[in-house]
Design a protein around this motif. Structure first.
Motif, PDB file in Angstrom:
ATOM      1  N   THR A  34      56.558  22.285 -16.594  1.00 11.57           N
ATOM      2  CA  THR A  34      57.535  21.195 -16.617  1.00 11.57           C
ATOM      3  C   THR A  34      58.921  21.721 -16.975  1.00 11.57           C
ATOM      4  O   THR A  34      59.929  21.305 -16.398  1.00 11.57           O
ATOM      5  CB  THR A  34      57.122  20.101 -17.614  1.00 11.57           C
ATOM      6  OG1 THR A  34      56.916  20.684 -18.910  1.00 11.57           O
ATOM      7  CG2 THR A  34      55.842  19.413 -17.170  1.00 11.57           C
ATOM      8  N   THR A  80      59.320  15.291 -21.220  1.00 10.04           N
ATOM      9  CA  THR A  80      57.930  15.329 -21.647  1.00 10.04           C
ATOM     10  C   THR A  80      57.880  15.270 -23.163  1.00 10.04           C
ATOM     11  O   THR A  80      58.719  15.867 -23.846  1.00 10.04           O
ATOM     12  CB  THR A  80      57.230  16.619 -21.184  1.00 10.04           C
ATOM     13  OG1 THR A  80      57.901  17.754 -21.759  1.00 10.04           O
ATOM     14  CG2 THR A  80      57.241  16.745 -19.674  1.00 10.04           C
ATOM     15  N   VAL A 121      54.105  15.026 -12.285  1.00 10.20           N
ATOM     16  CA  VAL A 121      53.315  15.954 -13.102  1.00 10.20           C
ATOM     17  C   VAL A 121      51.849  15.541 -13.033  1.00 10.20           C
ATOM     18  O   VAL A 121      51.531  14.347 -13.018  1.00 10.20           O
ATOM     19  CB  VAL A 121      53.789  15.949 -14.567  1.00 10.20           C
ATOM     20  CG1 VAL A 121      53.021  16.982 -15.392  1.00 10.20           C
ATOM     21  CG2 VAL A 121      55.291  16.211 -14.647  1.00 10.20           C
ATOM     22  N   SER A 131      53.585  23.406 -21.446  1.00  7.02           N
ATOM     23  CA  SER A 131      54.906  22.920 -21.071  1.00  7.02           C
ATOM     24  C   SER A 131      55.660  23.857 -20.133  1.00  7.02           C
ATOM     25  O   SER A 131      56.752  23.515 -19.675  1.00  7.02           O
ATOM     26  CB  SER A 131      55.753  22.720 -22.333  1.00  7.02           C
ATOM     27  OG  SER A 131      55.950  23.970 -22.975  1.00  7.02           O
ATOM     28  N   VAL A 150      53.355  20.634 -11.293  1.00  6.11           N
ATOM     29  CA  VAL A 150      54.603  19.868 -11.307  1.00  6.11           C
ATOM     30  C   VAL A 150      55.268  19.981  -9.943  1.00  6.11           C
ATOM     31  O   VAL A 150      55.257  21.046  -9.327  1.00  6.11           O
ATOM     32  CB  VAL A 150      55.576  20.375 -12.398  1.00  6.11           C
ATOM     33  CG1 VAL A 150      56.818  19.485 -12.450  1.00  6.11           C
ATOM     34  CG2 VAL A 150      54.901  20.407 -13.764  1.00  6.11           C
ATOM     35  N   TYR A 156      46.644  15.451 -24.711  1.00  2.69           N
ATOM     36  CA  TYR A 156      47.459  15.034 -23.569  1.00  2.69           C
ATOM     37  C   TYR A 156      48.684  14.268 -24.059  1.00  2.69           C
ATOM     38  O   TYR A 156      48.573  13.350 -24.881  1.00  2.69           O
ATOM     39  CB  TYR A 156      46.650  14.175 -22.594  1.00  2.69           C
ATOM     40  CG  TYR A 156      45.618  14.986 -21.862  1.00  2.69           C
ATOM     41  CD1 TYR A 156      45.869  15.483 -20.591  1.00  2.69           C
ATOM     42  CD2 TYR A 156      44.406  15.308 -22.481  1.00  2.69           C
ATOM     43  CE1 TYR A 156      44.928  16.273 -19.932  1.00  2.69           C
ATOM     44  CE2 TYR A 156      43.461  16.094 -21.833  1.00  2.69           C
ATOM     45  CZ  TYR A 156      43.733  16.567 -20.564  1.00  2.69           C
ATOM     46  OH  TYR A 156      42.798  17.355 -19.916  1.00  2.69           O
ATOM     47  N   TRP A 166      50.270  14.563 -19.211  1.00  2.00           N
ATOM     48  CA  TRP A 166      50.275  16.010 -18.976  1.00  2.00           C
ATOM     49  C   TRP A 166      49.466  16.680 -20.061  1.00  2.00           C
ATOM     50  O   TRP A 166      49.284  16.148 -21.159  1.00  2.00           O
ATOM     51  CB  TRP A 166      51.700  16.560 -18.911  1.00  2.00           C
ATOM     52  CG  TRP A 166      52.472  16.503 -20.209  1.00  2.00           C
ATOM     53  CD1 TRP A 166      53.004  15.394 -20.799  1.00  2.00           C
ATOM     54  CD2 TRP A 166      52.781  17.601 -21.069  1.00  2.00           C
ATOM     55  NE1 TRP A 166      53.638  15.721 -21.970  1.00  2.00           N
ATOM     56  CE2 TRP A 166      53.527  17.072 -22.156  1.00  2.00           C
ATOM     57  CE3 TRP A 166      52.546  18.965 -21.021  1.00  2.00           C
ATOM     58  CZ2 TRP A 166      54.003  17.873 -23.195  1.00  2.00           C
ATOM     59  CZ3 TRP A 166      53.025  19.765 -22.048  1.00  2.00           C
ATOM     60  CH2 TRP A 166      53.744  19.222 -23.108  1.00  2.00           C
ATOM     61  N   ASP A 167      48.929  17.855 -19.756  1.00  6.25           N
ATOM     62  CA  ASP A 167      48.042  18.582 -20.653  1.00  6.25           C
ATOM     63  C   ASP A 167      48.877  19.519 -21.524  1.00  6.25           C
ATOM     64  O   ASP A 167      49.497  20.453 -21.013  1.00  6.25           O
ATOM     65  CB  ASP A 167      47.029  19.367 -19.823  1.00  6.25           C
ATOM     66  CG  ASP A 167      45.891  19.943 -20.655  1.00  6.25           C
ATOM     67  OD1 ASP A 167      46.048  20.074 -21.876  1.00  6.25           O
ATOM     68  OD2 ASP A 167      44.855  20.277 -20.057  1.00  6.25           O
ATOM     69  N   ASN A 198      49.034  22.648 -15.885  1.00  7.55           N
ATOM     70  CA  ASN A 198      49.656  21.482 -15.252  1.00  7.55           C
ATOM     71  C   ASN A 198      50.266  21.879 -13.921  1.00  7.55           C
ATOM     72  O   ASN A 198      50.751  22.995 -13.746  1.00  7.55           O
ATOM     73  CB  ASN A 198      50.763  20.905 -16.147  1.00  7.55           C
ATOM     74  CG  ASN A 198      50.224  20.301 -17.420  1.00  7.55           C
ATOM     75  OD1 ASN A 198      49.626  19.242 -17.422  1.00  7.55           O
ATOM     76  ND2 ASN A 198      50.436  21.004 -18.537  1.00  7.55           N
ATOM     77  N   TYR A 237      54.826  11.951 -19.913  1.00 10.00           N
ATOM     78  CA  TYR A 237      56.062  12.387 -19.264  1.00 10.00           C
ATOM     79  C   TYR A 237      56.704  11.211 -18.559  1.00 10.00           C
ATOM     80  O   TYR A 237      56.065  10.182 -18.298  1.00 10.00           O
ATOM     81  CB  TYR A 237      55.801  13.525 -18.275  1.00 10.00           C
ATOM     82  CG  TYR A 237      55.283  13.079 -16.926  1.00 10.00           C
ATOM     83  CD1 TYR A 237      56.170  12.816 -15.870  1.00 10.00           C
ATOM     84  CD2 TYR A 237      53.918  12.921 -16.692  1.00 10.00           C
ATOM     85  CE1 TYR A 237      55.703  12.414 -14.628  1.00 10.00           C
ATOM     86  CE2 TYR A 237      53.454  12.515 -15.457  1.00 10.00           C
ATOM     87  CZ  TYR A 237      54.343  12.261 -14.428  1.00 10.00           C
ATOM     88  OH  TYR A 237      53.882  11.850 -13.202  1.00 10.00           O
ATOM     89  N   PRO A 242      47.997  16.963 -14.804  1.00 10.12           N
ATOM     90  CA  PRO A 242      47.152  17.983 -15.434  1.00 10.12           C
ATOM     91  C   PRO A 242      46.134  18.470 -14.415  1.00 10.12           C
ATOM     92  O   PRO A 242      45.650  17.698 -13.582  1.00 10.12           O
ATOM     93  CB  PRO A 242      46.485  17.226 -16.588  1.00 10.12           C
ATOM     94  CG  PRO A 242      46.478  15.789 -16.145  1.00 10.12           C
ATOM     95  CD  PRO A 242      47.722  15.606 -15.326  1.00 10.12           C
TER      96      PRO A 242
END
Length: 398
Positions: A128, A74, A147, A125, A109, A57, A101-102, A107, A60, A149
């Motif tokens: 994001t 992030t 954000v 990612s 967003v 993890y 965030w994972d 995730n 962000y 996860p």
């Protein structure tokens, strides 16, 4: 539509669809250099011990500026400081959101800007980066990015073995009622979530997007009286109290326990409150520090209850859709707390289509009413639900 799990992103701006490919891993949003000092957080954090963040993890940060500019970044390292980097590069901003965030899993967003909102779900990612690119290409201003996860495995079972001879603590636990994502009980069309619309079932919606006859933003598991109820994670007992529920036509008192939990440290900590109701006795006191698996009390049927069961609920205190913090407070009247603003489903949202409606459905629009207390509910409620259960410790669910 189904959110892709292969790196592409699905986006819904209310009912508009868009897709994208695989953007770069770490992105930073637009910035305008201003000289106003950063606004300090007004929130005073209680003394709550931290649970370690699982591996994989990152952190962000979403920053806003008085001119309408914004920044969003992030970083994949668990000890990184994206807020510090943004504010060092362009001072004078206000931290709007900061959390986890994972880097490998899915995730959710959301960007909420003066010109509207967008919601996204993708792996790693991709969500994001797509949110950043979409807000930039549409020249959005006054933007806040949120954000979450889809999974953050930090909770254990909320109960223990009924007796020393029991091998499986779930053996005498029934299937639960379900969390209602349609908390204000509007007329929703569940075909939006990939389900079949059935008359009379659309004022309650479960985590699979099905219309259900449900009201509560919590779970109820039947289990024997006296079964140990335990803390799902390390935390601090906010209250172990007897509450007067005669206003609901129920016998009093209702015995209930609230525990606050923190995942990680500092600016990026994610915080939750867990709620255990109808217990028959307490094993802890208000203010106690408890560990995962530590007994809080014994199961029972006190207060507004028709049989032995555990009522279990979860609130998010950080990174809500419309608020950075939920200043969670206990009350002696009504439902016993200051609103449903941060309630979430600890199993997460898993419908065939669309993204968690509780996170975005009530933003920037109408005012909503609390049916029981006949008062206007909090503005801009909602938060992304997260699957919070540790591997092998997920309670039974439908």
């Amino acid at each position: 539509m189904r959110p892709s799990r292969q790196g592409s992103a699905q986006a819904w701006a209310r009912h508009a669809d868009a897709t994208a490919g695989n953007p770069p891993l770490e992105r930073t949003g637009r910035r305008k250099l201003v000289v106003a000092p950063a606004a300090p957080s007004r929130r005073v954090r209680r003394l709550v011990p931290a649970t370690d963040v699982p591996q994989g993890y990152g952190r962000y940060c979403s920053v806003s500026y008085p001119t309408g500019g914004w920044a969003f970044a992030t970083l994949s390292q668990g000890d990184s400081d994206p807020c510090g980097a943004l504010l060092a590069s362009s001072p004078g901003g206000t931290i709007e959101r900061a959390g986890l965030w994972d880097t490998r899993g899915m995730n959710n967003v959301l960007w909420n800007c003066r010109q509207g909102l967008g919601i996204y779900a993708a792996q790693g990612s991709a969500a994001t980066a797509f949110a950043y690119d979409d807000a930039t290409s549409k020249k959005k201003t006054h933007c806040v990015f949120v954000v979450a996860p889809q999974r953050l495995p930090v909770f254990g079972l909320p109960w223990g073995k009924t007796d020393s001879g029991q091998s499986d603590p779930n053996a005498d636990v029934g299937m639960p009622s379900v969390f209602n994502f349609n908390i204000y009980r509007e007329d929703w069309d569940v075909t939006e979530f990939g389900q079949v619309q059935e008359p009379g079932w659309n004022r309650g919606v479960d985590r699979l997007g099905r219309g259900r006859s449900v009201r509560e933003s919590a779970y109820d598991w039947s289990m024997p009286a006296g079964k140990p109820i335990v803390s799902v994670a390390r935390g601090r007992v906010l209250a172990a109290r007897d509450r007067d529920v005669t206003a609901f036509g129920c016998p009093s008192p209702q015995k209930e326990i609230y525990v606050q939990h923190r995942v990680g440290e500092g600016e990026y900590a994610e915080e939750f409150v867990t709620y255990y109701a109808h217990v028959s006795s307490f094993s802890v006191e208000t203010g106690d520090i408890v560990q995962r698996g530590q007994e809080l009390g014994k199961n029972g049927t006190t207060g507004c209850s028709s049989g032995d069961h555990l009522h279990f609920g979860v609130w998010r205190l950080t990174n809500l859709s419309g608020h950075r913090f939920h200043d969670f407070r206990l009350q002696d009247t009504g439902y016993g707390v200051n609103g449903l603003r941060g309630t979430i489903d600890p199993f997460g949202w898993a419908a065939p289509s669309h993204i968690d409606p509780w996170a975005w459905r009530y933003l920037n629009g109408n005012t909503y009413w609390d049916d029981f207390e006949s008062t206007i509910a909090v503005a801009n409620p909602g938060a992304f639900s997260i699957n919070l259960w540790r591997e092998g410790e997920t309670p039974p669910f439908e």
